[in-house]
Design a protein around this motif. Sequence first.
Motif, PDB file in Angstrom:
ATOM      1  N   PRO A   4       0.810  -1.086  -0.094  1.00 29.22           N
ATOM      2  CA  PRO A   4       0.094  -0.004  -0.167  1.00 29.22           C
ATOM      3  C   PRO A   4       0.934   1.323  -0.248  1.00 29.22           C
ATOM      4  CG  PRO A   4      -0.168  -0.962   2.108  1.00 29.22           C
ATOM      5  CD  PRO A   4       0.506  -2.065   1.246  1.00 29.22           C
ATOM      6  N   ARG A   5       0.275   2.296  -0.445  1.00 29.63           N
ATOM      7  CA  ARG A   5       1.093   3.765  -0.714  1.00 29.63           C
ATOM      8  C   ARG A   5       0.506   4.873   0.375  1.00 29.63           C
ATOM      9  NH1 ARG A   5      -0.601   4.060  -6.834  1.00 29.63           N
ATOM     10  NH2 ARG A   5      -2.398   3.501  -5.557  1.00 29.63           N
ATOM     11  N   ILE A   6       1.061   5.128   1.131  1.00 28.38           N
ATOM     12  CA  ILE A   6       0.842   5.894   2.177  1.00 28.38           C
ATOM     13  C   ILE A   6       1.891   7.286   1.766  1.00 28.38           C
ATOM     14  CG2 ILE A   6       0.716   6.697   4.732  1.00 28.38           C
ATOM     15  CD1 ILE A   6       1.015   3.433   5.285  1.00 28.38           C
ATOM     16  N   LEU A   7       0.884   8.396   1.578  1.00 27.77           N
ATOM     17  CA  LEU A   7       1.494   9.656   1.418  1.00 27.77           C
ATOM     18  C   LEU A   7       0.949  10.571   2.675  1.00 27.77           C
ATOM     19  CD1 LEU A   7       2.660  11.904  -0.542  1.00 27.77           C
ATOM     20  CD2 LEU A   7       0.466  12.204  -1.579  1.00 27.77           C
ATOM     21  N   ILE A   8       2.322  11.288   3.079  1.00 29.50           N
ATOM     22  CA  ILE A   8       2.023  12.200   4.227  1.00 29.50           C
ATOM     23  C   ILE A   8       2.477  13.758   3.641  1.00 29.50           C
ATOM     24  CG2 ILE A   8       3.015  12.914   6.591  1.00 29.50           C
ATOM     25  CD1 ILE A   8       3.679   9.887   6.714  1.00 29.50           C
ATOM     26  N   VAL A   9       1.534  14.772   3.937  1.00 34.02           N
ATOM     27  CA  VAL A   9       1.922  16.076   3.323  1.00 34.02           C
ATOM     28  C   VAL A   9       2.188  16.778   4.656  1.00 34.02           C
ATOM     29  CG1 VAL A   9       0.832  18.092   2.272  1.00 34.02           C
ATOM     30  CG2 VAL A   9       0.192  15.808   1.622  1.00 34.02           C
ATOM     31  N   GLY A  10       3.425  17.223   4.570  1.00 36.55           N
ATOM     32  CA  GLY A  10       4.015  18.346   5.728  1.00 36.55           C
ATOM     33  C   GLY A  10       4.906  17.252   6.707  1.00 36.55           C
ATOM     34  N   THR A  21       6.873   7.007  13.155  1.00 47.12           N
ATOM     35  CA  THR A  21       5.938   6.034  13.708  1.00 47.12           C
ATOM     36  C   THR A  21       5.385   4.926  12.691  1.00 47.12           C
ATOM     37  OG1 THR A  21       5.289   7.550  15.403  1.00 47.12           O
ATOM     38  CG2 THR A  21       3.997   5.398  15.183  1.00 47.12           C
ATOM     39  N   LEU A  22       4.986   5.551  11.468  1.00 47.29           N
ATOM     40  CA  LEU A  22       4.435   4.606  10.459  1.00 47.29           C
ATOM     41  C   LEU A  22       5.700   3.614   9.921  1.00 47.29           C
ATOM     42  CD1 LEU A  22       2.170   6.598   8.239  1.00 47.29           C
ATOM     43  CD2 LEU A  22       1.718   4.203   9.363  1.00 47.29           C
ATOM     44  N   SER A  23       6.924   4.383   9.856  1.00 46.66           N
ATOM     45  CA  SER A  23       7.985   3.424   9.349  1.00 46.66           C
ATOM     46  C   SER A  23       8.466   2.426  10.393  1.00 46.66           C
ATOM     47  CB  SER A  23       9.283   4.561   9.180  1.00 46.66           C
ATOM     48  OG  SER A  23      10.244   3.750   8.850  1.00 46.66           O
ATOM     49  N   ARG A  24       8.164   2.544  11.695  1.00 52.31           N
ATOM     50  CA  ARG A  24       8.520   1.479  12.675  1.00 52.31           C
ATOM     51  C   ARG A  24       7.195   0.542  12.508  1.00 52.31           C
ATOM     52  NH1 ARG A  24       6.567   1.258  17.603  1.00 52.31           N
ATOM     53  NH2 ARG A  24       5.840   3.514  17.509  1.00 52.31           N
ATOM     54  N   LEU A  25       6.029   0.913  12.397  1.00 55.58           N
ATOM     55  CA  LEU A  25       5.031  -0.007  12.519  1.00 55.58           C
ATOM     56  C   LEU A  25       5.015  -0.783  11.247  1.00 55.58           C
ATOM     57  CD1 LEU A  25       2.114   2.184  14.117  1.00 55.58           C
ATOM     58  CD2 LEU A  25       3.364   0.451  15.299  1.00 55.58           C
ATOM     59  N   THR A  26       5.214  -0.467  10.162  1.00 57.70           N
ATOM     60  CA  THR A  26       5.063  -1.241   8.700  1.00 57.70           C
ATOM     61  C   THR A  26       6.237  -2.005   8.421  1.00 57.70           C
ATOM     62  OG1 THR A  26       5.941   0.684   7.471  1.00 57.70           O
ATOM     63  CG2 THR A  26       3.403   0.592   7.772  1.00 57.70           C
ATOM     64  N   ARG A  27       7.496  -1.579   8.950  1.00 58.02           N
ATOM     65  CA  ARG A  27       8.587  -2.411   8.735  1.00 58.02           C
ATOM     66  C   ARG A  27       8.777  -2.777   7.398  1.00 58.02           C
ATOM     67  NH1 ARG A  27      10.588  -3.765  13.653  1.00 58.02           N
ATOM     68  NH2 ARG A  27       9.292  -3.540  15.707  1.00 58.02           N
ATOM     69  N   GLY A  28       8.437  -1.911   6.145  1.00 57.75           N
ATOM     70  CA  GLY A  28       8.755  -2.297   5.070  1.00 57.75           C
ATOM     71  C   GLY A  28       7.695  -2.632   4.325  1.00 57.75           C
ATOM     72  N   ARG A  29       6.611  -2.963   4.742  1.00 58.69           N
ATOM     73  CA  ARG A  29       5.368  -3.531   4.373  1.00 58.69           C
ATOM     74  C   ARG A  29       4.447  -2.767   3.689  1.00 58.69           C
ATOM     75  NH1 ARG A  29       2.821  -6.809   9.017  1.00 58.69           N
ATOM     76  NH2 ARG A  29       3.545  -4.705   9.995  1.00 58.69           N
ATOM     77  N   ALA A  30       4.836  -1.296   3.524  1.00 58.67           N
ATOM     78  CA  ALA A  30       4.198  -0.387   2.875  1.00 58.67           C
ATOM     79  C   ALA A  30       5.042   0.912   2.289  1.00 58.67           C
ATOM     80  CB  ALA A  30       3.094   0.503   3.830  1.00 58.67           C
ATOM     81  N   HIS A  31       4.861   1.447   1.096  1.00 60.14           N
ATOM     82  CA  HIS A  31       5.448   2.514   0.367  1.00 60.14           C
ATOM     83  C   HIS A  31       5.146   3.778   1.095  1.00 60.14           C
ATOM     84  CE1 HIS A  31       7.433   0.732  -2.793  1.00 60.14           C
ATOM     85  NE2 HIS A  31       6.388   0.145  -3.090  1.00 60.14           N
ATOM     86  N   ILE A  32       6.176   4.708   1.853  1.00 61.47           N
ATOM     87  CA  ILE A  32       5.665   5.669   2.705  1.00 61.47           C
ATOM     88  C   ILE A  32       6.474   6.751   1.979  1.00 61.47           C
ATOM     89  CG2 ILE A  32       5.733   6.784   4.998  1.00 61.47           C
ATOM     90  CD1 ILE A  32       6.034   4.194   6.301  1.00 61.47           C
ATOM     91  N   THR A  33       5.661   7.865   1.541  1.00 60.30           N
ATOM     92  CA  THR A  33       6.127   8.995   1.041  1.00 60.30           C
ATOM     93  C   THR A  33       5.942  10.440   1.725  1.00 60.30           C
ATOM     94  OG1 THR A  33       5.893   7.993  -1.198  1.00 60.30           O
ATOM     95  CG2 THR A  33       6.269  10.422  -1.243  1.00 60.30           C
ATOM     96  N   LEU A  34       6.742  11.071   1.780  1.00 59.16           N
ATOM     97  CA  LEU A  34       6.796  12.378   2.605  1.00 59.16           C
ATOM     98  C   LEU A  34       6.935  13.595   1.707  1.00 59.16           C
ATOM     99  CD1 LEU A  34       6.209  13.967   5.592  1.00 59.16           C
ATOM    100  CD2 LEU A  34       8.511  13.629   5.705  1.00 59.16           C
ATOM    101  N   LEU A  35       5.944  14.309   1.629  1.00 57.31           N
ATOM    102  CA  LEU A  35       6.110  15.570   0.674  1.00 57.31           C
ATOM    103  C   LEU A  35       6.171  16.775   1.774  1.00 57.31           C
ATOM    104  CD1 LEU A  35       5.699  16.871  -2.227  1.00 57.31           C
ATOM    105  CD2 LEU A  35       3.285  17.128  -1.515  1.00 57.31           C
TER     106      LEU A  35
END
Length: 668
Positions: A4-10, A21-35
Amino acid sequence: MSRPRILIVGAGFAGFRTARTLSRLTRGRAHITLLNPTDYFLYLPLLPQVAAGILEPRRVTVSLSDSLPDVRLVLGEADRIDLDDRTLHYTGPEGEGGTLAYDRLVLAAGSVNKLLPIPGVAEHAHGFRGLPEALYLRDHVTRQVELAASADDARTCAARCTFVVVGAGYTGTEVAAHGQMFTDAQVRKHPLRRGMRPRWMLLDVAPRVLPEMDGKLSATADRVLRQRGVDVRMGTSVKEATHDGVLLTDGEFVESRTLVWCVGVRPDPLVESLGLPMEKGRLLVDPHLRVPGRPELFACGDVAAVPDLSNPGSYTPMTAQHAWRHGKVAAENVAASLGLGGARTPYRHRDLGFVVDLGGAKAAANPLGVALSGVPAGAVTRGYHLAAMPGNRVRVAADWLLDAVLPRQAVQLGLVRSWSVPLDTSSPEVARVPGGPGRGQDTSARSGPGAALAADTGDGGTGAGGPGPARPDDEPAKGRPGSGATQVRPGSGAAQPRSEWETAKGRPATGRPGSGSAELRSEAETAKGRPAAGPRGELSRNQAGGEPARNQPRGEPGKNQAGGVPARNEPGGVSARNEPGGEPAKNQPGGEPAKNQPGGEPAKNQPGGEPAKNQPGGEPAKNQPGGEPAKNQPAPGPPPPGRPSAGHPAPGPVKRTDVTEDSAKGDS
C-alpha cells in the motif's frame, strides 16, 4: 501483492512523527512518501533563540533523510488533491510539476501566519513561523542598532531602536524577551549616542500576557518582561502600520522601523480547497483523526479540528505539543486501517504543563501543574527542549554552554532580504526568490546582498512585501526604477535599468559608447535573429526548409540582413551617417567629407582651402580645428598600429561579466 502507498503532506511536528511511527510499524510492508517544501524538520520552540543569536540555524533543524531512512522524501508544495482519483498534484522547488498517488493520505500541512484586516500590516510587518523569518529578523535588528549608533538625529536613533511585537502569546512573549537581551548586549559593546537604550514593545488586545496559559505563568512572564525593560501594553494593538511607525488603537503613533507579527496562526490554505466540512479553517475529523466519509483520508496537527475528549464540545488547541501527539495516533490508525497494526485508538491527552523560555536563566514553567520561575524554571525548560528534540541535542547543549561564557556575535549576514519573507505567504518555511515556482519573475526586486537596505534606511520602499511580478509580454519601461536589473557603467554616476530578460540571457543591455545611459531593449527586439522552435512536421518561417523568415537567407531578407532592405546602420543599404558603405557622415571617408577631412572641402585652417583667421592669409577658426560638422575632432591621419581602419570600426566598451550588477548593493 503490491504494498500500500501512504502519502504524508507536511513534515512539521505532526507529519514528522507520523512518518517516523509508520516507518516503525509497517517495517517495509508499505510505501511511505513524505511531501515537504524543505528537507528538514524545524523545531519551532527554539526559533526565538535563533533570532537572538544564541543558536545557529542548523541546530534547530533535523535532516529528514537521515532521521527517516525508510521514507521517500519528495521536495515540493501541494497544489491540488483529487480525492476521487486519490492523487495529489504538487510543484517542486524548481517549478516542475508532479503527481503522487496514494492509498492513504495524511494531511499534516501545519499553519501559516494569521492576517488581520489592518491597513499596512501586510506590507510592513514580518511574521515568525519559519527559519527565513528568524534569520531576517536577526539581521534586521542588528542593522537597526548599528544604524542608530551612527545616526546624528536623536529622533531617527530612537525610531530605529524601537521594536514593536504584536501578539503576547507563546511566540511573541519569547521574541520580545530574547530581543531585549540581544539588543542590550549590542549597546553595551557599542553604546548609542545620548545614552539611549533599545526599546521593545509587546502589544496585545488580551488582558494579560500568555492569555491561553495558566495565570501563574502569565504573571511570571509579565514580571520578567517589565523588569527587563520591555514596554508591555495589554488591551492595545495596531490600528495602522506605515514605513515610519505604527498607529496604536489608543491613538499614539510610535515611530519604529520594525514590526514583528506574532498574533497567531491559521491552518494551511490547502485544506480549504478540499470542499469538506471545516471548523474555523480546520478540517473536521473524528477522534481517530479520520475525515468522516473518507476512510482513506486522515488529518492531524494544526490543519485538523480534533475533538477534545477530555473537554466535550471543544477541540484541541493548535500547539506543538498536541501536534506531536496527533502524529503518533494518526500513524497507529493508518497502519490499523491497512491491517499492518493493532486496533484503532482515539486521541486522548493529559496536560503535562507548559514551558516558556524568557532568555538567560529566566523562564516560566508549570510541569505537571507545579508553577516554577527563575533558575529552576530555566533548567526545566531547557531540559524539556533537549528531551523533545528528535536530534542535534549535543550541538544545542554546546551552543547554550558557549553562549553562557562567550559574547554573542552580532553580525548581519544579509542572506534573507525583506521581500523574501512577506507576511502574506502560504509557505513561511521557504524564502521567496525571484522567478520561483508559482509566481512570475520578480524583476522589481533587488537581489544581491542587502537588497532591502534602501527601505530599511529610509531611502525608499517599505522594507516589506514581495516585489511585483513582471509580465513577460511587456517591455519594461525605459529608465523606470524597478523595471529590471541594473547595469552600471564605469564612471557613470547612476545605475541604468536593464531588462530582466536580457539579464537572464547573459547579454548586456545595448548602449552607445560614450552615452550617459544604456538603452533598454525589448523582448521583441532581443528575439530577432534567433530561430523560433516550431512544432514537429510544420516548419516555422525561420527554420531551414520552410518559408524563410525575413531575416533568414533565401527568404525576404530583413532590413538588417544582406540582400534585403538594409537597416540604416548596416553596410549596403541606407546606412547610418556614421557607418561605412551608405550615406557617410560628413566626418567619414567615402561620402561628403567633413571640412577637416582630406578629399573634400578643406577646413579653413587646412592647406588648400580658405585659410583660417588665425593662419597667415586667412580668417581664423573659432578655436577648433576642422569645420562645423566635426568641431571637436582632430585632423585625420593614418591609423596607428593596432587601431581598426575605417572599414572596421572599433568595438564599444565591453561590459564585465565576472561581477553581477547587484553585487554593489547593500545588505538587507
